[in-house]
Design a protein around this motif. Structure first.
Motif, PDB file in Angstrom:
ATOM      1  N   GLU A  29       2.866  -1.874  -9.347  1.00 59.03           N
ATOM      2  CA  GLU A  29       1.981  -0.953  -8.635  1.00 59.03           C
ATOM      3  C   GLU A  29       2.391   0.481  -8.977  1.00 59.03           C
ATOM      4  OE1 GLU A  29      -0.606  -1.599  -6.793  1.00 59.03           O
ATOM      5  OE2 GLU A  29      -0.401  -3.776  -6.460  1.00 59.03           O
ATOM      6  N   ARG A  30       1.387   1.380  -9.000  1.00 55.56           N
ATOM      7  CA  ARG A  30       1.656   2.795  -9.241  1.00 55.56           C
ATOM      8  C   ARG A  30       1.241   3.595  -8.008  1.00 55.56           C
ATOM      9  NH1 ARG A  30      -0.263   4.070 -15.486  1.00 55.56           N
ATOM     10  NH2 ARG A  30       0.597   2.181 -16.460  1.00 55.56           N
ATOM     11  N   TYR A  31       2.009   4.651  -7.711  1.00 54.03           N
ATOM     12  CA  TYR A  31       1.730   5.475  -6.543  1.00 54.03           C
ATOM     13  C   TYR A  31       1.859   6.948  -6.921  1.00 54.03           C
ATOM     14  CZ  TYR A  31       2.876   1.038  -4.266  1.00 54.03           C
ATOM     15  OH  TYR A  31       2.928  -0.285  -3.904  1.00 54.03           O
ATOM     16  N   ASN A  32       1.140   7.784  -6.188  1.00 51.56           N
ATOM     17  CA  ASN A  32       1.271   9.228  -6.328  1.00 51.56           C
ATOM     18  C   ASN A  32       1.494   9.802  -4.939  1.00 51.56           C
ATOM     19  OD1 ASN A  32       0.765  12.095  -6.595  1.00 51.56           O
ATOM     20  ND2 ASN A  32      -0.219  11.632  -8.564  1.00 51.56           N
ATOM     21  N   ILE A  33       2.692  10.289  -4.699  1.00 47.85           N
ATOM     22  CA  ILE A  33       3.052  10.836  -3.388  1.00 47.85           C
ATOM     23  C   ILE A  33       3.467  12.290  -3.572  1.00 47.85           C
ATOM     24  CG2 ILE A  33       4.588  10.642  -1.400  1.00 47.85           C
ATOM     25  CD1 ILE A  33       4.820   7.680  -1.945  1.00 47.85           C
ATOM     26  N   VAL A  72      11.510  -0.063  -6.540  1.00 50.14           N
ATOM     27  CA  VAL A  72      10.725   1.164  -6.655  1.00 50.14           C
ATOM     28  C   VAL A  72      11.488   2.167  -7.503  1.00 50.14           C
ATOM     29  CG1 VAL A  72       9.576   3.028  -5.403  1.00 50.14           C
ATOM     30  CG2 VAL A  72       9.698   0.746  -4.385  1.00 50.14           C
ATOM     31  N   TRP A  89      10.785  -5.733  -3.464  1.00 44.72           N
ATOM     32  CA  TRP A  89      10.236  -4.630  -4.250  1.00 44.72           C
ATOM     33  C   TRP A  89      11.346  -3.793  -4.872  1.00 44.72           C
ATOM     34  CZ3 TRP A  89       5.160  -3.675  -5.337  1.00 44.72           C
ATOM     35  CH2 TRP A  89       4.202  -4.382  -4.595  1.00 44.72           C
ATOM     36  N   LYS A 144       4.887  10.748  -9.322  1.00 42.71           N
ATOM     37  CA  LYS A 144       4.483   9.402  -9.705  1.00 42.71           C
ATOM     38  C   LYS A 144       5.629   8.416  -9.451  1.00 42.71           C
ATOM     39  CE  LYS A 144       1.309  10.962 -13.329  1.00 42.71           C
ATOM     40  NZ  LYS A 144       0.996  10.898 -14.780  1.00 42.71           N
ATOM     41  N   THR A 188       0.826  -1.197   0.000  1.00 45.22           N
ATOM     42  CA  THR A 188       0.000   0.000   0.000  1.00 45.22           C
ATOM     43  C   THR A 188       0.869   1.259   0.000  1.00 45.22           C
ATOM     44  OG1 THR A 188      -0.106   0.175   2.409  1.00 45.22           O
ATOM     45  CG2 THR A 188      -1.750  -1.240   1.326  1.00 45.22           C
ATOM     46  N   LYS A 189       0.223   2.408  -0.231  1.00 41.82           N
ATOM     47  CA  LYS A 189       0.943   3.677  -0.202  1.00 41.82           C
ATOM     48  C   LYS A 189       1.553   3.920   1.170  1.00 41.82           C
ATOM     49  CE  LYS A 189       0.264   8.646  -0.897  1.00 41.82           C
ATOM     50  NZ  LYS A 189      -0.694   9.701  -1.329  1.00 41.82           N
ATOM     51  N   ASP A 190       0.794   3.635   2.232  1.00 40.87           N
ATOM     52  CA  ASP A 190       1.313   3.823   3.586  1.00 40.87           C
ATOM     53  C   ASP A 190       2.505   2.921   3.857  1.00 40.87           C
ATOM     54  OD1 ASP A 190      -0.582   5.743   4.093  1.00 40.87           O
ATOM     55  OD2 ASP A 190      -1.977   4.380   5.098  1.00 40.87           O
ATOM     56  N   LEU A 224       4.577   1.806   1.619  1.00 37.52           N
ATOM     57  CA  LEU A 224       5.699   2.349   0.854  1.00 37.52           C
ATOM     58  C   LEU A 224       6.348   3.515   1.599  1.00 37.52           C
ATOM     59  CD1 LEU A 224       7.508   2.708  -1.607  1.00 37.52           C
ATOM     60  CD2 LEU A 224       5.656   3.974  -2.711  1.00 37.52           C
TER      61      LEU A 224
END
Length: 493
Positions: free
Chosen positions: A90-94, A47, A45, A98, A2-4, A6
């Motif tokens: 997986e894709r994330y936006n923080i 990243v 992972w 991106k 999950t984003k959290d 990560l």
């Protein structure tokens, strides 16, 4: 992930399963090293879009997330790698940046490499390391994990077995309640039933367990079970190289029998007094070492040039074994597992009670801390496993007043039997006490909660001597409660 999770990873300094790379619009060249390393180790992972500076991470993001994803997945579907890898993305936006992440799982058929086998990598700590030639060979052998020693050997027969060794094993089996239906069958039938032979041909497991030395070394030239007693805490600090080394044995069963006899001289076997006045010997420490030995021979890679060896130092005993565990150590301790490199060898030891039922052996090794107050250590990499037990070794002890030489099995057994007989006769006849026993009684009378270690220190003897003295005093003193929270009760002054 999950984003959290990560974000938490990016604030953590422990990242054996986590690799970040700066990638704006192109895949970094060393990304394939990480793919190989995670595939060959425990997965992890990767990243993209994060810059690492020392122990800190800076989120920079990527410019063309679709292109990077297609380039990465397309390469894995090409002929670049020797194995097809099932990678998820997986894709994330923080904070408007991106990020692209790929999870690379551990694979069963190792090694995984790109181009040619020299490009095989493994994960060590937080970095990717090129695998050595020996590590690569070990991975190729592990492709047949649990199978190689089960195979029959062309051109062999039961005549290549040491029948005296087989007879010794069958006698030990007869002392148990296992395989009762095979007690009366002849050797040929027995061997077929327990996979020593298959259709008349010896299996590698059968040959290793019971074979004659010339045949064992013909088909498995790297076979060896070594045992050395070294009079020092390290090899470098020992005055001589060793004081005892096991002679070369024909097979596993013969080597194990000799090593087990040596083990009995290395550990404490305290004598406990039961309520009826009889003494029993606690062999819990011996059984842990026996289990460690069984684990070693069950998991050994007998086709590796690395020799398995037990080294007994003055303060610890070390089991060094060729061939890694099938799982990471953290996934074995405290859990039940039954993936074995040599299943038939494992079953043969379990039949005679030398090893635990499937999956419980490692838990028994961990019980050493409960028994001795010292913690064993386990280290494992691709080619070797080392298990060490802290130990007040018999080769460190010196005979004390009333003690017998600890390497003298006859003397040691005589001391045990004398302690038992002394307890029985003392209870019946009310034998007189010795000055040493008077001193023990006096300490107990003044402090009923005094420990065995404290008594031994006060009267200046070893704990083995003290155990024997107390066994002879069963008619005078009784232990009430547990060893930790109980107390002494004087029966007769």
């Amino acid at each position: 992930m999950t984003k959290d999770e990560l974000v938490a990873k990016l604030h953590d300094i422990e990242w054996e399963d986590f690799e970040v790379k700066t990638a704006k619009s192109e895949l970094p060249k060393n990304i394939w090293e990480s793919v190989s390393a995670f595939s060959n180790t425990s997965g992890g992972w990767i990243v993209l879009g994060v810059k690492q500076s020392g122990k800190t991470f800076e989120i920079q993001g990527v410019d063309n997330i679709e292109k990077l994803e297609q380039d990465f997945l397309g390469t894995l579907r090409s002929e670049k790698f020797n194995e097809r890898l099932a990678v998820t993305s997986e894709r994330y936006n923080i904070d408007g940046n991106k990020l692209l992440a790929f999870y690379v799982p551990e694979v069963e058929m190792k090694p995984v490499y790109f181009g040619n086998p020299i490009n095989t990598f493994i994960r060590m700590g937080s970095g990717d390391q090129r695998a050595t030639e020996g590590e690569i060979r070990a991975m190729f052998r592990d492709q047949s994990f649990g199978k190689k020693t089960e195979e029959p050997i062309a051109g062999t027969s039961i005549d290549m077995l040491n029948l005296n060794t087989l007879k010794s094993y069958r006698y030990a089996l007869g002392q148990t309640q296992n395989l009762v239906n095979l007690r009366e069958v002849d050797d040929a039938e027995f061997c077929e039933q327990v996979n020593i032979t298959r259709n008349g041909l010896l299996t590698y497991a059968g040959l290793l367990m019971f074979g004659k030395a010339p045949y064992v070394l013909r088909y498995v030239p790297t076979f060896c079970v070594d045992y050395i007693e070294i009079p020092g805490p390290t090899i470098q600090r020992a005055e001589v190289r060793y004081t005892y080394r096991i002679p070369e044995q024909d097979n596993i069963w013969e080597a194990v029998q000799i090593i087990l006899r040596r083990f009995r001289t290395l550990v404490d076997a305290p004598i406990h007094i039961k309520d009826d006045g009889f003494a029993i010997t606690d062999e819990s420490q011996y059984k842990v070492l026996r289990e460690a030995l069984a684990n070693m021979v069950m998991h050994c890679d007998y086709f590796d040039s690395l020799r398995s060896c037990i080294r007994v130092y003055t303060d610890h005993i070390e089991f060094m074994n060729g061939g890694a565990f099938p799982l990471p150590v953290k996934d074995i301790i405290g859990k039940i597992y039954s993936k074995l490199r040599n299943p038939t060898i494992a079953k043969l030891f379990r039949f005679v009670g030398i090893a635990e039922n499937a999956g419980y052996g490692m838990n028994k090794l961990a019980s050493w801390e409960t028994l001795t107050g010292t913690r064993p250590t386990i280290e494992s990499d691709r080619t070797i496993v080392t298990i060490s037990f802290p130990l007040k070794s018999a080769i460190q002890r010196r005979p004390e007043d009333g003690d017998v030489p600890v390497n003298d099995n006859k003397g040691r057994n005589g001391a045990r039997n004398g302690a038992r007989n002394g307890a029985r006769n003392g209870a019946r006849n009310g034998a007189k006490t010795t000055p040493r026993q008077d001193a023990i009684l006096s300490l107990m009378a003044n402090n009923s909660e005094i420990t065995l270690d404290e008594i031994a220190k006060e009267i200046g003897v070893g704990t083995s001597t003290l155990d024997r003295e107390i066994a002879k005093m069963a008619h005078l003193v009784q232990r009430v409660g547990s060893k930790k929270s109980g107390h002494w009760k004087i029966i007769k002054e």
